[in-house]
Write a protein that holds these residues in place. Sequence first.
Motif, mmCIF file in Angstrom:
data_model
loop_
_atom_site.group_PDB
_atom_site.id
_atom_site.type_symbol
_atom_site.label_atom_id
_atom_site.label_comp_id
_atom_site.label_asym_id
_atom_site.label_seq_id
_atom_site.Cartn_x
_atom_site.Cartn_y
_atom_site.Cartn_z
ATOM 1 N N GLU A 75 29.363 38.326 6.607
ATOM 2 C CA GLU A 75 28.827 38.204 7.968
ATOM 3 C C GLU A 75 29.757 38.883 8.977
ATOM 4 O O GLU A 75 29.295 39.545 9.896
ATOM 5 C CB GLU A 75 28.649 36.734 8.333
ATOM 6 N N LEU A 85 16.769 37.416 10.892
ATOM 7 C CA LEU A 85 17.137 36.942 9.565
ATOM 8 C C LEU A 85 16.904 37.998 8.490
ATOM 9 O O LEU A 85 17.540 37.989 7.452
ATOM 10 C CB LEU A 85 16.343 35.685 9.214
ATOM 11 N N LYS A 86 15.996 38.952 8.737
ATOM 12 C CA LYS A 86 15.694 39.979 7.748
ATOM 13 C C LYS A 86 16.904 40.840 7.432
ATOM 14 O O LYS A 86 16.992 41.420 6.369
ATOM 15 C CB LYS A 86 14.552 40.866 8.245
ATOM 16 N N GLN A 87 17.833 40.972 8.363
ATOM 17 C CA GLN A 87 18.989 41.832 8.156
ATOM 18 C C GLN A 87 20.139 41.108 7.453
ATOM 19 O O GLN A 87 21.163 41.713 7.189
ATOM 20 C CB GLN A 87 19.489 42.353 9.500
ATOM 21 N N ARG A 88 20.006 39.847 7.160
ATOM 22 C CA ARG A 88 21.110 39.055 6.642
ATOM 23 C C ARG A 88 21.115 39.021 5.115
ATOM 24 O O ARG A 88 21.254 37.980 4.517
ATOM 25 C CB ARG A 88 21.030 37.660 7.204
ATOM 26 N N GLY A 89 20.981 40.182 4.493
ATOM 27 C CA GLY A 89 20.900 40.231 3.041
ATOM 28 C C GLY A 89 22.208 40.589 2.378
ATOM 29 O O GLY A 89 23.021 41.324 2.921
ATOM 30 N N ASP A 103 26.842 43.767 0.702
ATOM 31 C CA ASP A 103 25.818 43.598 1.730
ATOM 32 C C ASP A 103 24.740 44.661 1.535
ATOM 33 O O ASP A 103 24.899 45.585 0.740
ATOM 34 C CB ASP A 103 26.432 43.685 3.132
ATOM 35 N N ASN A 127 19.419 35.792 1.142
ATOM 36 C CA ASN A 127 19.736 35.726 2.560
ATOM 37 C C ASN A 127 21.078 35.011 2.695
ATOM 38 O O ASN A 127 21.236 33.880 2.234
ATOM 39 C CB ASN A 127 18.627 34.966 3.296
ATOM 40 N N THR A 128 22.056 35.654 3.313
ATOM 41 C CA THR A 128 23.405 35.082 3.399
ATOM 42 C C THR A 128 23.430 33.782 4.185
ATOM 43 O O THR A 128 24.167 32.858 3.842
ATOM 44 C CB THR A 128 24.378 36.081 4.042
ATOM 45 N N HIS A 130 20.977 31.512 4.502
ATOM 46 C CA HIS A 130 20.398 30.438 3.694
ATOM 47 C C HIS A 130 21.353 29.994 2.585
ATOM 48 O O HIS A 130 21.510 28.796 2.332
ATOM 49 C CB HIS A 130 19.069 30.884 3.094
ATOM 50 N N THR A 168 16.549 28.838 -2.643
ATOM 51 C CA THR A 168 16.405 29.951 -1.708
ATOM 52 C C THR A 168 15.642 31.059 -2.424
ATOM 53 O O THR A 168 15.707 31.191 -3.649
ATOM 54 C CB THR A 168 17.776 30.446 -1.194
ATOM 55 N N TYR A 171 15.843 38.088 -2.234
ATOM 56 C CA TYR A 171 15.810 38.997 -1.095
ATOM 57 C C TYR A 171 15.828 40.420 -1.641
ATOM 58 O O TYR A 171 16.703 40.759 -2.423
ATOM 59 C CB TYR A 171 17.043 38.722 -0.241
#
Length: 173
Positions: A75, A85-89, A103, A127-128, A130, A168, A171
């Motif tokens: 992060e 949230l879509k970018q938090r992979g 990432d 998702n990081t 989650h 979860t 992704y």
Amino acid sequence: RPVCLKLRTVLKGSTGEIGISINPNAVKFTTNQWTVISKLVDQIYPPHADLIAPLVANPVILNNSEFLAILHRVEAATDFDKKKLKQRGAAIAFDNQVMSVRDGHQTFHDQMEVIYSEPGPEEIGFNTLHMAEALQAIDALEVELHFSDRNSRIRVCAAGDTEESFTTMPYRM
């Protein structure tokens, strides 16, 4: 939903008691000024247990705090938009009892030792946010990740405790 929206409108600024009665076919909300009646819809929902990721014979076992620290570094190292949230992979891959974490933008890479049966599972994205929330909720030194392939849900639980777990979704990276 339509009834809830209607109730929000009529209840705004209201004071006093509201009567609620439920029968097999309808629900009725009543005050001394108005009455709202709504038909109840008979719907069958999927059993909750069917939504939880299944257990696998050989889960990945890893250190909870070490994995959580890696997720915090992901992060910090990537430019995540906090609202999207879509970018938090991130993705994890396995080789020779080592789990690699990267990432989705290929700017961050870290590794940690894990325990799993050879051959290792495929790379799987998640998702990081989650995953970090699940890890923070588990009060254990070691956690298990249960998943069968890159498209399956991930079950996160304390090592040896499969009753209390978090799920979860995968992704796509």
